[in-house]
Motif scaffolding. Structure first.
Motif, mmCIF file in Angstrom:
data_model
loop_
_atom_site.group_PDB
_atom_site.id
_atom_site.type_symbol
_atom_site.label_atom_id
_atom_site.label_comp_id
_atom_site.label_asym_id
_atom_site.label_seq_id
_atom_site.Cartn_x
_atom_site.Cartn_y
_atom_site.Cartn_z
ATOM 1 N N THR A 190 40.015 38.406 44.174
ATOM 2 C CA THR A 190 39.922 37.509 43.025
ATOM 3 C C THR A 190 38.936 36.378 43.299
ATOM 4 O O THR A 190 38.061 36.061 42.470
ATOM 5 C CB THR A 190 41.311 36.921 42.698
ATOM 6 N N ALA A 191 39.052 35.766 44.490
ATOM 7 C CA ALA A 191 38.166 34.655 44.845
ATOM 8 C C ALA A 191 36.711 35.110 44.915
ATOM 9 O O ALA A 191 35.806 34.407 44.450
ATOM 10 C CB ALA A 191 38.606 34.055 46.175
ATOM 11 N N ARG A 192 36.480 36.290 45.478
ATOM 12 C CA ARG A 192 35.107 36.787 45.586
ATOM 13 C C ARG A 192 34.503 37.078 44.214
ATOM 14 O O ARG A 192 33.326 36.786 43.971
ATOM 15 C CB ARG A 192 35.085 38.050 46.449
ATOM 16 N N LEU A 193 35.289 37.661 43.325
ATOM 17 C CA LEU A 193 34.792 37.948 41.986
ATOM 18 C C LEU A 193 34.468 36.666 41.228
ATOM 19 O O LEU A 193 33.433 36.577 40.548
ATOM 20 C CB LEU A 193 35.820 38.769 41.210
ATOM 21 N N LEU A 194 35.333 35.678 41.332
ATOM 22 C CA LEU A 194 35.078 34.404 40.661
ATOM 23 C C LEU A 194 33.854 33.712 41.246
ATOM 24 O O LEU A 194 33.049 33.124 40.516
ATOM 25 C CB LEU A 194 36.306 33.500 40.788
ATOM 26 N N HIS A 195 33.723 33.780 42.569
ATOM 27 C CA HIS A 195 32.556 33.175 43.209
ATOM 28 C C HIS A 195 31.269 33.853 42.744
ATOM 29 O O HIS A 195 30.256 33.195 42.477
ATOM 30 C CB HIS A 195 32.705 33.285 44.726
ATOM 31 N N ALA A 196 31.318 35.191 42.641
ATOM 32 C CA ALA A 196 30.137 35.931 42.175
ATOM 33 C C ALA A 196 29.772 35.550 40.750
ATOM 34 O O ALA A 196 28.600 35.630 40.356
ATOM 35 C CB ALA A 196 30.399 37.438 42.266
ATOM 36 N N ALA A 197 30.766 35.106 39.973
ATOM 37 C CA ALA A 197 30.516 34.690 38.591
ATOM 38 C C ALA A 197 30.118 33.220 38.502
ATOM 39 O O ALA A 197 29.959 32.691 37.396
ATOM 40 C CB ALA A 197 31.757 34.944 37.745
ATOM 41 N N GLY A 198 29.960 32.541 39.656
ATOM 42 C CA GLY A 198 29.508 31.156 39.659
ATOM 43 C C GLY A 198 30.603 30.116 39.736
ATOM 44 O O GLY A 198 30.337 28.928 39.563
ATOM 45 N N GLU A 199 31.849 30.551 39.984
ATOM 46 C CA GLU A 199 32.962 29.606 40.058
ATOM 47 C C GLU A 199 33.195 29.145 41.499
ATOM 48 O O GLU A 199 33.310 29.969 42.405
ATOM 49 C CB GLU A 199 34.248 30.266 39.544
ATOM 50 N N PRO A 200 33.287 27.831 41.736
ATOM 51 C CA PRO A 200 33.708 27.362 43.054
ATOM 52 C C PRO A 200 35.207 27.594 43.209
ATOM 53 O O PRO A 200 35.975 27.386 42.273
ATOM 54 C CB PRO A 200 33.371 25.877 43.043
ATOM 55 N N VAL A 201 35.624 28.043 44.377
ATOM 56 C CA VAL A 201 37.006 28.468 44.570
ATOM 57 C C VAL A 201 37.568 27.888 45.852
ATOM 58 O O VAL A 201 36.879 27.832 46.874
ATOM 59 C CB VAL A 201 37.094 30.019 44.632
ATOM 60 N N ARG A 202 38.831 27.453 45.795
ATOM 61 C CA ARG A 202 39.581 27.141 47.002
ATOM 62 C C ARG A 202 40.651 28.208 47.180
ATOM 63 O O ARG A 202 41.563 28.320 46.366
ATOM 64 C CB ARG A 202 40.248 25.771 46.920
#
Length: 473
Positions: free
Chosen positions: A77-89
């Motif tokens: 989930t974190a990797r997919l969001l990051h690939a979409a430009g979202e910063p993630v913790r």
């Protein structure tokens, strides 16, 4: 005095001992390097996930995972969001305190349920310290938070997705706003995974998420090559030892397993509900060993999975398996520590896995095994192997509790209380505690005994440092 190659036998023994110490030091150094590398990679991953878009508040992705499935989904989930430009913790739920939650604007929770509605071990502190404290405080303390929940569960349990539902209800009661309706996933259901991915697309303000739809890891064919009855004459159900070898090439992710990991078995009579079993062997064995108890239903019929494995599956037949990493029960940073291994019944499987791995690696770290069952005469599982470890020095201490034999040592938790001084000394010397076996009764009793002997604060510190790990069911 006998001499060999010009050296006296005592000298040979001294050199052999020195070589063993050097080998173990080399192994410990290798383990330490591997753990430092793993920690460095984790820090780098966290930094890269959080730095996707400058100035934005990272989206919190928190997981509560007992067997590793929820953690794996959280990482994807974190990797997919990051690939979409979202910063993630990305973090386990226990790493989220009330302050961090109050500061978060958006959060996604990927949480499994343990037993009959319980929180996984890496969510217990959050449940007590955050959810418990807020229940006693005023409601509507998280009005700024928008959140989503992926709840993992098994519909064969009465409280399906129990902890995920509790968390969802608690967040709503604190005034948080759901981004979408809770997604519930039964045993890795593909439709639920795709629904979650679809919702992530909306979270990231995209029509669709980049990348292919998620797929669960593939099963592979393994051949049954050995089976033996471990407890003939027992008052309880038959316990059977099984050994499997690959029946063909394995996928790359199936070759990197470690002691403490799990295997999922797909049963032909119920392929939609694969069963998890603790692996009882080490990678060096070249085989996957299982320790399975034959269960019996209320109507007297054998359990679907255990009946098939213990009696229905013939030697030479193949079965569909997939190996699953179980980060909560791997050795990881405890690889060079003394180990206190506690379990009952078929829980010996996960403990045997670690002992076989450490023995194969030539470990000289101390090991203390506390094992419980019904009767010594019938239920001392893997007796010859355990006694050989004790005689050979792999096991520095062995305590047994047979509840039907009497003698004042009914259960493993009783042993721990009786050996309180030794238990405290081992923990002071850096030992890690691993518990494997039944959740009801044994694991709960062991947890209470550890709190009694060590104190609640010390036990909590062991949990936080990764020195108290459980594989219980």
């Amino acid at each position: 005095m006998t001499a060999v190659f010009g050296l006296a036998v005592p000298a040979l023994r001294w050199y052999a001992a020195l070589a063993a110490v050097a080998l173990y030091a080399l192994m410990c150094g290798s383990i330490a390097w591997r753990e430092r590398r793993r920690a460095r990679c984790a820090r780098q991953e966290a930094a890269s996930l959080a730095a996707a878009r400058e100035g934005a508040v990272p989206l919190l992705v928190a997981y509560a995972s007992q067997t590793g499935q929820a953690e794996a989904l959280a990482r994807e989930t974190a990797r997919l969001l990051h690939a979409a430009g979202e910063p993630v913790r990305l973090c386990p739920l226990d790493a989220v305190d009330a302050t961090a939650l109050a500061a978060a604007q958006r959060a996604l929770f990927i949480v499994s349920t343990y037993g009959e509605g319980d929180a996984p071990d890496n969510a217990g502190l959050f449940q007590d310290a955050v959810m418990g404290a807020q229940r006693r405080a005023a409601p509507d303390v998280l009005p700024q938070l928008r959140y989503g929940v992926l709840a993992l569960g098994d519909r064969q349990y009465t409280h399906f997705c129990g902890f995920g539902r509790q968390l969802d209800a608690w967040l709503a009661a604190q005034g948080a706003t759901p981004l979408f309706e809770r997604v519930e996933m039964d045993n890795g259901d593909t439709a639920a995974l795709q629904s979650w991915q679809h919702q992530l697309g909306h979270v990231a303000a995209l029509d669709t998420m980049a990348g292919p739809s998620w797929q669960s890891p593939a099963f592979s064919p393994w051949r049954l090559v050995a089976r033996r009855h471990l407890n003939p004459g027992s008052q309880g159900g038959a316990v059977v030892h099984l050994e499997f070898e690959p029946a063909g090439p394995l996928p790359p992710d199936a070759t990197a397993w470690e002691s403490g990991d799990l295997v999922q078995v797909r049963v032909p009579a119920d392929p939609a509900h694969p069963r998890d079993y603790s692996i009882a062997s080490a990678p060096a064995d070249g085989r996957v060993h299982l320790t399975v108890r034959q269960s019996v239903r209320d109507d007297g019929r054998p359990g679907v999975a255990s009946g098939w494995l213990c009696a229905g599956l013939a030697l030479g037949d193949t079965v569909e398996l997939r190996l699953r990493p179980h980060g909560n029960f791997r050795l990881q940073g405890n690889a060079g520590r003394p180990l206190i291994l506690i379990g009952n019944g078929t829980g010996i499987a996960g403990l045997r896995s670690h002992l076989r791995a450490r023995s194969a690696a030539g470990s000289t770290a101390p090991h203390w095994l506390v094992f419980g069952e019904r009767q010594r005469a019938c239920d001392f599982l893997y007796r010859e192997e355990i006694e050989a470890w004790q005689a050979g020095g792999t096991l520095q201490r062995l305590d047994l509790a047979f509840s039907r034999d009497g003698g004042g040592r009914g259960y493993v938790q009783d042993v721990l209380v009786q050996a309180a001084g030794t238990l405290r000394a081992w923990v002071e010397e850096g030992a890690a505690v691993y518990v494997c076996g039944s959740l009801q009764g044994m694991a709960q009793g062991v947890d209470a005994a550890l709190q009694e002997v060590l104190g609640a604060e010390r036990l909590e510190a062991l949990v936080r440092s990764g020195r108290y790990r459980r594989d219980v069911y």
